[in-house]
Design a protein around this motif. Sequence first.
Motif: not given
Length: 220
Positions: A190-195
């Motif tokens: 859903y977003n880059r935060e997870v990476f």
Amino acid sequence: MKFEYALMGARGRMGQAIVKNQEAFGAECVSELGRNISEVKELSKDCKILIDFSLPEATPSVLAFCREHSLKLVSGVTGYSNSQIEDLKKYSEENAVFWSPNMSLGVAIFKHMLKSLNAAKDWDYHLHEAHHIHKLDRPSGTAKYLQKATEDVVGKEVPVTDMRGGGVFGVHELYAMSPEEEIQITHRAYNREVFAKGALKAALWMQAKDKGFYSMDDMF
């Protein structure tokens, strides 16, 4: 006490996401690196690790910098050639290296789920991935990673298709099909935060490592 790290690709979208989330992991970026990496001669004595989210072409400069400063390396770079991966493995004989084309826990779980497909080797398989319009490598590094993992289990070639458009952060879908039924495994970011969080978690985990070549499989 915060652990210090250097960041290659600091001005990119992923680099900015890593800095944004660093406090939650007790981390502090003490050196933001880019094309000037070969010009940086001094580094904090407490900085022991480099997080790299740049491009494959920067690999020689990144490894030279790591050697010069005796740094561990956490790389989320996609699109490495086989020879570049071998260069990473060679450096891992000197210092610890962590590489994953996808830093999310969800993709790590996805890969582990593939083991159950051993019971359906005669089924048909297809992998599809979609990313935002700015994603350069296609198929994505994650798609190639999941493709190989699936092929290792089912013992045959798995075709991959890809799509680029809009602002899609990343979708990977595996279809397993028989004449009577179908299984679909999907991971959707859903977003880059997870990476970013995955990379910081890997950097924190790597603090206790000396030498060796590691991946998400080792961390979970």
